[in-house]
Design a protein around this motif. Sequence first.
Motif, PDB file in Angstrom:
ATOM      1  N   LEU A 169       0.833  -1.195   0.000  1.00 15.25           N
ATOM      2  CA  LEU A 169       0.000   0.000   0.000  1.00 15.25           C
ATOM      3  C   LEU A 169       0.873   1.252   0.000  1.00 15.25           C
ATOM      4  N   ASN A 170       0.414   2.288  -0.701  1.00 14.93           N
ATOM      5  CA  ASN A 170       1.140   3.554  -0.759  1.00 14.93           C
ATOM      6  C   ASN A 170       0.134   4.690  -0.929  1.00 14.93           C
ATOM      7  N   ASN A 171       0.633   5.890  -1.072  1.00 12.67           N
ATOM      8  CA  ASN A 171      -0.248   7.049  -1.184  1.00 12.67           C
ATOM      9  C   ASN A 171      -1.147   6.997  -2.413  1.00 12.67           C
ATOM     10  N   ASN A 172      -0.756   6.231  -3.412  1.00 12.74           N
ATOM     11  CA  ASN A 172      -1.534   6.163  -4.651  1.00 12.74           C
ATOM     12  C   ASN A 172      -2.689   5.164  -4.592  1.00 12.74           C
ATOM     13  N   ASN A 173      -2.552   4.153  -3.720  1.00 17.53           N
ATOM     14  CA  ASN A 173      -3.589   3.115  -3.729  1.00 17.53           C
ATOM     15  C   ASN A 173      -4.258   2.872  -2.378  1.00 17.53           C
ATOM     16  N   ILE A 174      -3.820   3.553  -1.330  1.00 16.75           N
ATOM     17  CA  ILE A 174      -4.359   3.245   0.001  1.00 16.75           C
ATOM     18  C   ILE A 174      -5.841   3.578   0.108  1.00 16.75           C
ATOM     19  N   ASN A 175      -6.315   4.524  -0.713  1.00 16.27           N
ATOM     20  CA  ASN A 175      -7.742   4.843  -0.690  1.00 16.27           C
ATOM     21  C   ASN A 175      -8.580   3.738  -1.335  1.00 16.27           C
ATOM     22  N   ARG A 176      -7.905   2.736  -1.892  1.00 15.11           N
ATOM     23  CA  ARG A 176      -8.589   1.574  -2.464  1.00 15.11           C
ATOM     24  C   ARG A 176      -8.613   0.411  -1.463  1.00 15.11           C
ATOM     25  N   SER A 177      -8.305   0.702  -0.205  1.00 23.88           N
ATOM     26  CA  SER A 177      -8.289  -0.332   0.833  1.00 23.88           C
ATOM     27  C   SER A 177      -9.387  -0.069   1.859  1.00 23.88           C
ATOM     28  N   ILE A 178      -9.860  -1.161   2.478  1.00 27.45           N
ATOM     29  CA  ILE A 178     -10.881  -1.060   3.515  1.00 27.45           C
ATOM     30  C   ILE A 178     -10.508  -2.018   4.646  1.00 27.45           C
ATOM     31  N   PHE A 179     -10.642  -1.542   5.882  1.00 28.66           N
ATOM     32  CA  PHE A 179     -10.131  -2.254   7.052  1.00 28.66           C
ATOM     33  C   PHE A 179     -11.285  -2.580   8.006  1.00 28.66           C
ATOM     34  N   PHE A 180     -11.387  -3.850   8.388  1.00 29.19           N
ATOM     35  CA  PHE A 180     -12.440  -4.354   9.269  1.00 29.19           C
ATOM     36  C   PHE A 180     -11.845  -4.641  10.654  1.00 29.19           C
ATOM     37  N   GLU A 181     -12.423  -4.064  11.701  1.00 27.35           N
ATOM     38  CA  GLU A 181     -11.867  -4.153  13.061  1.00 27.35           C
ATOM     39  C   GLU A 181     -12.976  -4.145  14.110  1.00 27.35           C
ATOM     40  N   ASP A 182     -12.754  -4.899  15.213  1.00 27.28           N
ATOM     41  CA  ASP A 182     -13.689  -4.831  16.339  1.00 27.28           C
ATOM     42  C   ASP A 182     -13.256  -3.801  17.370  1.00 27.28           C
ATOM     43  N   THR A 183     -11.975  -3.387  17.363  1.00 29.43           N
ATOM     44  CA  THR A 183     -11.463  -2.403  18.320  1.00 29.43           C
ATOM     45  C   THR A 183     -11.463  -1.038  17.656  1.00 29.43           C
ATOM     46  N   ALA A 184     -12.359  -0.170  18.118  1.00 26.59           N
ATOM     47  CA  ALA A 184     -12.611   1.091  17.412  1.00 26.59           C
ATOM     48  C   ALA A 184     -11.382   1.986  17.320  1.00 26.59           C
ATOM     49  N   LYS A 185     -10.568   2.033  18.372  1.00 27.83           N
ATOM     50  CA  LYS A 185      -9.413   2.931  18.341  1.00 27.83           C
ATOM     51  C   LYS A 185      -8.408   2.531  17.277  1.00 27.83           C
ATOM     52  N   ASN A 186      -8.429   1.264  16.865  1.00 34.24           N
ATOM     53  CA  ASN A 186      -7.510   0.808  15.820  1.00 34.24           C
ATOM     54  C   ASN A 186      -7.908   1.316  14.436  1.00 34.24           C
ATOM     55  N   LEU A 187      -9.113   1.876  14.326  1.00 31.52           N
ATOM     56  CA  LEU A 187      -9.568   2.408  13.050  1.00 31.52           C
ATOM     57  C   LEU A 187      -9.107   3.842  12.817  1.00 31.52           C
ATOM     58  N   LYS A 188      -8.720   4.532  13.880  1.00 27.46           N
ATOM     59  CA  LYS A 188      -8.298   5.925  13.747  1.00 27.46           C
ATOM     60  C   LYS A 188      -7.069   6.071  12.836  1.00 27.46           C
ATOM     61  N   PRO A 189      -5.970   5.355  13.081  1.00 25.53           N
ATOM     62  CA  PRO A 189      -4.818   5.485  12.178  1.00 25.53           C
ATOM     63  C   PRO A 189      -5.156   5.068  10.750  1.00 25.53           C
ATOM     64  N   ALA A 190      -5.966   4.018  10.612  1.00 25.06           N
ATOM     65  CA  ALA A 190      -6.341   3.548   9.280  1.00 25.06           C
ATOM     66  C   ALA A 190      -7.095   4.633   8.523  1.00 25.06           C
ATOM     67  N   SER A 191      -8.041   5.266   9.200  1.00 23.67           N
ATOM     68  CA  SER A 191      -8.823   6.334   8.570  1.00 23.67           C
ATOM     69  C   SER A 191      -7.941   7.515   8.191  1.00 23.67           C
ATOM     70  N   GLU A 192      -7.036   7.884   9.077  1.00 27.40           N
ATOM     71  CA  GLU A 192      -6.158   9.023   8.810  1.00 27.40           C
ATOM     72  C   GLU A 192      -5.180   8.740   7.685  1.00 27.40           C
ATOM     73  N   LEU A 193      -4.893   7.473   7.446  1.00 28.37           N
ATOM     74  CA  LEU A 193      -4.032   7.097   6.325  1.00 28.37           C
ATOM     75  C   LEU A 193      -4.791   7.071   4.998  1.00 28.37           C
ATOM     76  N   GLY A 194      -6.130   7.141   5.068  1.00 30.74           N
ATOM     77  CA  GLY A 194      -6.936   7.155   3.856  1.00 30.74           C
ATOM     78  C   GLY A 194      -7.680   5.874   3.566  1.00 30.74           C
ATOM     79  N   MET A 195      -7.683   4.936   4.506  1.00 32.79           N
ATOM     80  CA  MET A 195      -8.387   3.674   4.321  1.00 32.79           C
ATOM     81  C   MET A 195      -9.860   3.819   4.675  1.00 32.79           C
ATOM     82  N   GLY A 196     -10.709   3.051   4.007  1.00 37.15           N
ATOM     83  CA  GLY A 196     -12.079   2.911   4.458  1.00 37.15           C
ATOM     84  C   GLY A 196     -12.077   2.077   5.732  1.00 37.15           C
ATOM     85  N   THR A 197     -13.039   2.314   6.621  1.00 39.35           N
ATOM     86  CA  THR A 197     -13.030   1.626   7.911  1.00 39.35           C
ATOM     87  C   THR A 197     -14.386   1.025   8.236  1.00 39.35           C
ATOM     88  N   VAL A 198     -14.340  -0.143   8.885  1.00 37.21           N
ATOM     89  CA  VAL A 198     -15.553  -0.851   9.287  1.00 37.21           C
ATOM     90  C   VAL A 198     -15.382  -1.314  10.726  1.00 37.21           C
TER      91      VAL A 198
END
Length: 239
Positions: free
Chosen positions: A175-204
């Motif tokens: 993953l890099n700045n060009n394709n990270i917005n094409r990623s989506i991350f599934f997590e049960d621990t909500a705080k772990n979604l914050k870095p993912a979102s700030e990096l440009g990932m979709g979050t669940v």
Amino acid sequence: MTNSSTNLISENNFDTVNFINEYDYWIFDLDNTIYDFHLGLFRRISQRMTEYIKNFFNLNHDDALNLQKNMYKKYGLTLRGLIIEKNIDPEPFLNYVHDVGFDDLKTDYELKKLLSKINGQKLIYTNASYHHAKNILKSMGIFEEFEIIFDIKDANYIAKPNYKSYEMMKDKFGLNNNNINRSIFFEDTAKNLKPASELGMGTVWIENDFNRKEADIYQQYIDFTGSDIKTILRNMIKK
């Protein structure tokens, strides 16, 4: 379901996104995400963690549990704290705490079918070990659905939500700045979604009562939510 979770569903309706075309990298946490939180498997792992600390440091149960919790609060991962402050060898620790039975995990044919409909790469990002992840996925009959497993060793024992862990994960998954917005991350621990979102990932966020108050705090970093992984994927993959 809290009002905030209800709002997340209504404001980010699954029907508004063509997930199959929108995302090329489908990244899943393991424990309490891939399998049902209510099985209590992770609780058994936590109990073995307490047992190991109790025996290794010759502590009573309460002191061992307090050390376990304090290391988790301070470092985001009990093992990380024990490595830094107690110079513990991680390998025996991981082998012991993940030596739990998987009898309550059966082949999940529905989840396997849902995963097989995803066109993009399917990846595991876990704070646990590769061996543990493989055992879980094998027990559920879905190991072959995933291309890469990024485990705690790959992260040099730096756990989510530490940003260094995400940077190492990105490198392994390509993953890099060009394709990270094409990623989506599934997590049960909500705080772990914050870095993912700030990096440009979709979050669940996988809903669970244990983590619900935290999900309210991190609501702005959660794009989608649902009661369990199969319900969410059914909503995303409607074909």
